[in-house]
Scaffold this motif. Structure first.
Motif, mmCIF file in Angstrom:
data_model
loop_
_atom_site.group_PDB
_atom_site.id
_atom_site.type_symbol
_atom_site.label_atom_id
_atom_site.label_comp_id
_atom_site.label_asym_id
_atom_site.label_seq_id
_atom_site.Cartn_x
_atom_site.Cartn_y
_atom_site.Cartn_z
ATOM 1 N N MET A 570 79.465 21.078 80.780
ATOM 2 C CA MET A 570 78.797 22.172 81.485
ATOM 3 C C MET A 570 77.817 22.887 80.553
ATOM 4 O O MET A 570 78.167 23.250 79.429
ATOM 5 N N SER A 571 76.602 23.065 81.033
ATOM 6 C CA SER A 571 75.637 23.908 80.331
ATOM 7 C C SER A 571 75.533 25.237 81.067
ATOM 8 O O SER A 571 75.614 25.293 82.301
ATOM 9 N N ILE A 572 75.398 26.312 80.294
ATOM 10 C CA ILE A 572 75.203 27.649 80.852
ATOM 11 C C ILE A 572 73.966 28.231 80.186
ATOM 12 O O ILE A 572 73.894 28.309 78.950
ATOM 13 N N VAL A 573 72.975 28.609 80.984
ATOM 14 C CA VAL A 573 71.701 29.080 80.451
ATOM 15 C C VAL A 573 71.311 30.373 81.162
ATOM 16 O O VAL A 573 71.452 30.480 82.384
ATOM 17 N N LEU A 574 70.850 31.334 80.399
ATOM 18 C CA LEU A 574 70.281 32.544 80.994
ATOM 19 C C LEU A 574 68.792 32.293 81.206
ATOM 20 O O LEU A 574 68.034 32.142 80.251
ATOM 21 N N ARG A 575 68.389 32.218 82.455
ATOM 22 C CA ARG A 575 66.995 31.903 82.789
ATOM 23 C C ARG A 575 66.249 33.156 83.174
ATOM 24 O O ARG A 575 66.637 33.872 84.100
ATOM 25 N N ASP A 576 65.161 33.400 82.473
ATOM 26 C CA ASP A 576 64.353 34.583 82.742
ATOM 27 C C ASP A 576 63.146 34.204 83.591
ATOM 28 O O ASP A 576 62.847 33.022 83.810
ATOM 29 N N SER A 577 62.422 35.202 84.062
ATOM 30 C CA SER A 577 61.245 34.981 84.888
ATOM 31 C C SER A 577 60.198 34.171 84.117
ATOM 32 O O SER A 577 59.954 34.416 82.939
ATOM 33 N N GLY A 578 59.578 33.211 84.801
ATOM 34 C CA GLY A 578 58.513 32.422 84.199
ATOM 35 C C GLY A 578 58.963 31.101 83.624
ATOM 36 O O GLY A 578 58.137 30.213 83.396
ATOM 37 N N ALA A 579 60.245 30.931 83.355
ATOM 38 C CA ALA A 579 60.735 29.676 82.781
ATOM 39 C C ALA A 579 60.732 28.580 83.843
ATOM 40 O O ALA A 579 61.189 28.777 84.966
#
Length: 640
Positions: A570-579
Motif C-alpha cells: 500500500m502506498s499513501i500519498v498526500l496529494r496537493d492541488s496541481g499535482a
C-alpha cells in the motif's frame, strides 16, 4: 527537445544543397515525379475523394504506394544512416522521435548533403500540387506550404500512442507515411496499427447534445510500406491511437521479423499563414476558439466514468495518538492486516515518516490468511474469460480506460475483493488506523477496485485542483516482472551513462538514443508499464513540441512519487492541488493484469504540519529505508 541530424562537416568545399535550393524553382511536373505514376490522374483523385466521403467512423483516407518506390527506399536508407532519435515517454506515449523536419533547412551544408532524398520528400509532401490534392480529397480548404510540421517516429516493441484527437493550434489535416521494411511485409498481429474511435452522442433532458469517444475502436489500419493514412483534424471527433507494437515470443522470431520496427513520417498540414494563398486574417485564432468550444460542447464530464462518489463522514476521524487502537479495533483489523502494522511503535514509525515526507509505502499490509484468499480470487479472475463482464469500463478513452468496481451495498462473503471494498477499507477501524498512520483528520472517503488489462488499459494524467487529500493504492497484482522487486538493483544499474551526439549525458537503461538501424541492436528487456506516477504540473503555457500533451518525460525531475504494480503493498500519498497523477499503459508483454484498490480521503491538516517541507517525496529522495517490508513480530513472510 529539438534534434538535428549529424552535423559533421562533409565536403565543405562542394556546392551546398541549401544554396542550390535557394536558386531552384521546381515545377509541379517535376514534383509529381516524386510520387507514383498515375497518382494525380483525375479518375484516381475521384476514387480517393469518394472513399474519403464514405469512410467511417469519421472521414479518413488510405493511399497505398504514394511515393516513387526508389525515392522512398533511398529516404529510408538516409534516415537509417544519418538521423538520430530521442526516446520519449509520457503518460500518453512511448516512442523514439527525430527532430522537426521543418528544421532541415537550418542544417549546415555537410549535414544537409547527407539527406537529399529526405529533403526532396519533404518538399514534395508540402508542394502546392500535393497540398491541393489532399485538400480536394478532404474538402479542408487551403493548406499551408510554409508551416511544415513533420517528424520521423520509430515504434519498437512496447511503443504506443494512446487515444487523442490531434486538436492543437492550427492543425487542419493529420497524416502518416509508413517507412516499414519494404522487403518484409508488416503483419497485422505485430500491432502498430492506426486505430480510429467512433463517437457517441448523448442528449440530456434539456436537449443539449454531447459527443464523446467510445472506449473501443471500430477501424484498424495496419502499417504498410509506402502507405499514407490521413484525415481532417476534427475537434471532439477525430479520436485515434497507435496500437502497441507487440513483442515477438522469442529472440529468434524477432530477428526473423527484422525487429518489428514501425518507422513512419507523420505530421500535419496547417491553416494558411500570412502571405500565403488562402490566408484569412483571424482564421487561426477563430479555429482555435471553435476547436476548444467543440471539444467542450454539451456537458462532457457528465459522461465520464467512474463517477466520484465520496462518502462524507458525520464525525471527522481525528488522530489521537495517545489513545491508539483499542482491543476491539485491533481484533477487527487483525482479520485483514499483518499484525506488525498494529503495533503502537510501528504505527508511530509510519506516522513519523509520513509527516516528514508526506508519503509512505507499506509492504505486506494484508495478513497472510486474507492475502492468500485475495490472490486465489484474482488469479481465478485472470484465468476466466467471462470474469471481465461483471466489471464496468472507465471512459472516455482520451482520459482513461480500465475495468472498475465500486463498493457494493450487498456483500458477497465469498468474494475477498468485495470484502476489501465493502468491509475492511471503508470501516471506522481502518479509518482510525489511517488517521494515526498519517496524523491527518479524515472527513470523507471514496474507494474503487481497478483492473488494468494488459495490452489495453491506462489512466492518463489528471490534475487535482481542490484541497489536499490522502490517496491510497493497495497493490494486488499477483504476477512478477513489474519492477517492484528489481527497483533497488536498477537504481544502481541505471546510472550508466552514454555520450550523446550533442555532448550531453543520457541514461542507457534500455532508453539510449537510437537510429534507423534499431533492428541490428540487441533486444533489451522492456518496461511493461503499470506504474502509478505523481508529477508536478506543467506551468508552461506553450509546449515546444506539440506532440507532447502537457506532460513531461517520466525520467525528469518533476516526478514526485512513483509506485510500480506490486503485490500486497500500500502506498499513501498526500496529494496537493496541481499535482498530476497517471497509471502508465500496461503492455501486452506483461505477465498479467494490474490490480489495485484506489482510495481518496478528504483531510484536514494541522496548521503547523508541513511548513517548510516538500509536499511529496521525490524519487531521488526515496530509499529502501522509506519502504516498510514487514516486521519480526509479524506472521507475514510473503516475499513476492
Amino acid at each position: 527537445m529539438k534534434r538535428k541530424a549529424d552535423t559533421e562537416a562533409n565536403g565543405q568545399n562542394g556546392k551546398s544543397i541549401l544554396k542550390k535550393r535557394a536558386k531552384t524553382i521546381v515545377s509541379d511536373e517535376e514534383i509529381q515525379k516524386s510520387f507514383r505514376n498515375g497518382l494525380f490522374d483525375k479518375d484516381v483523385l475521384g476514387k480517393y475523394t469518394k472513399e474519403y466521403a464514405d469512410s467511417e467512423p469519421y472521414k479518413h483516407s488510405v493511399i497505398n504506394s504514394l511515393i516513387d518506390d526508389d525515392l522512398l527506399r533511398t529516404v529510408r536508407n538516409e534516415i537509417r544512416e544519418n538521423v538520430h532519435f530521442t526516446p520519449k515517454e509520457t503518460d500518453i506515449y512511448k516512442i523514439h522521435q527525430s527532430g522537426d523536419l521543418a528544421n532541415l533547412d537550418g542544417l549546415d551544408d555537410g549535414a544537409l548533403e547527407k539527406l537529399p532524398s529526405l529533403l526532396k520528400l519533404r518538399d514534395a509532401m508540402y508542394s502546392s500540387a500535393f497540398r491541393n490534392y489532399v485538400s480536394a480529397i478532404t474538402g479542408s480548404g487551403e493548406l499551408s506550404g510554409r508551416k511544415t510540421d513533420m517528424a520521423i517516429n520509430v515504434y519498437i516493441p512496447g511503443c504506443h500512442l494512446l487515444c487523442h484527437d490531434d486538436v492543437i493550434g492550427s492543425r487542419r489535416v493529420s497524416y502518416i507515411l509508413y517507412l516499414t521494411d519494404p522487403d518484409v511485409p508488416w503483419k497485422e498481429e505485430w500491432g502498430g496499427a492506426l486505430r480510429l474511435f467512433p463517437t457517441e452522442t448523448f442528449e440530456d433532458e434539456k436537449g443539449e447534445k454531447t459527443v464523446t469517444p467510445s472506449p473501443e475502436v471500430s477501424k484498424v489500419i495496419p502499417p504498410a510500406w509506402n502507405q499514407l493514412s490521413f484525415f481532417a483534424v476534427q475537434p471532439g471527433q477525430s479520436f485515434h491511437d497507435v496500437e502497441e507494437v507487440y513483442h515477438a515470443e522469442t529472440k529468434e522470431q524477432l530477428e526473423k521479423d527484422r525487429g518489428r520496427i514501425r518507422m513512419a513520417i507523420s505530421g500535419w498540414y496547417h491553416i494558411p499563414q500570412i502571405g500565403e494563398e488562402g490566408y484569412v486574417e483571424g482564421e487561426e485564432e477563430k479555429w482555435g476558439t471553435n476547436s476548444s468550444l467543440q471539444q467542450l460542447q454539451g456537458n462532457p464530464d457528465r459522461y465520464d466514468f467512474p463517477k466520484s462518489t465520496p462518502v462524507i463522514l458525520e464525525s471527522p476521524v481525528e488522530p489521537h495518538i495517545e489513545e491508539g487502537l483499542d482491543p476491539a479495533e485491533c481484533d477487527f483489523l487483525i482479520k485483514y492486516m499483518a499484525p506488525g502494522y498494529l503495533v503502537p511503535d510501528t504505527l508511530e514509525q509510519v506516522a513519523e515518516q509520513f509527516v516528514e515526507i508526506f508519503s509512505v509505502t507499506l509492504d505486506g499490509l494484508l495478513s497472510d490468511k486474507f492475502s492468500a484468499r485475495v490472490r486465489e480470487y484474482i488469479e481465478a479472475q485472470e484465468a476466466s474469460l467471462e470474469a471481465e463482464r461483471s466489471w464496468d469500463i472507465a471512459k472516455p478513452p482520451h482520459k482513461h480506460r480500465f475495468l472498475y468496481r465500486h463498493p457494493s451495498e450487498t456483500l458477497d462473503e465469498s468474494n475477498p475483493l468485495h470484502e476489501l471494498l465493502d468491509v475492511f477499507l471503508p470501516s471506522a477501524q481502518f479509518r482510525k488506523w489511517l488517521a494515526l498512520a498519517t496524523k491527518c483528520t479524515l472527513q470523507s472517503y471514496e474507494l474503487l477496485g481497478r483492473r488494468f488489462r494488459r495490452g489495453q488499459d491506462y489512466a492518463l494524467a489528471t490534475s487535482h485542483d481542490g484541497e489536499p487529500r490522502l490517496e491510497i493504492s493497495l497493490g494486488l497484482t499477483p504476477t512478477p516482472g513489474w519492477g517492484a522487486e528489481e527497483a533497488a538493483e536498477s537504481e544502481e544499474d541505471d546510472t550508466d551513462e552514454d555520450e550523446s551526439t550533442n555532448g550531453t549525458k543520457e541514461k542507457t537503461n534500455g532508453k539510449s538514443k537510437t537510429n534507423g538501424k534499431q533492428e541490428e541492436e540487441e533486444p533489451q528487456e522492456d518496461d511493461v508499464g503499470g506504474h502509478e506516477v505523481y508529477m508536478a504540473g506543467d506551468d508552461e503555457e506553450d509546449n515546444e513540441d506539440a506532440a507532447i500533451y502537457k506532460t513531461s518525460d517520466a525520467d525528469e525531475d518533476n516526478v514526485l512519487f512513483a509506485m510500480p504494480a506490486s503485490w500486497n503493498t500500500m502506498s499513501i500519498v498526500l496529494r496537493d492541488s496541481g499535482a498530476l497523477k497517471f497509471v502508465k499503459y500496461v503492455s501486452r508483454n506483461a505477465k498479467g493484469d494490474r490490480w489495485d484498490v484506489s482510495g481518496s480521503f478528504g483531510v484536514v491538516l494541522d496548521e503547523d504540519e508541513g511548513e517548510g517541507e516538500e509536499e511529496m517525496v521525490t524519487l531521488e529522495e526515496s530509499s529502501d529505508d522509506e519502504v516498510f517490508r514487514g516486521f519480526p513480530d509479524s506472521e507475514d513472510s510473503d516475499s513476492d
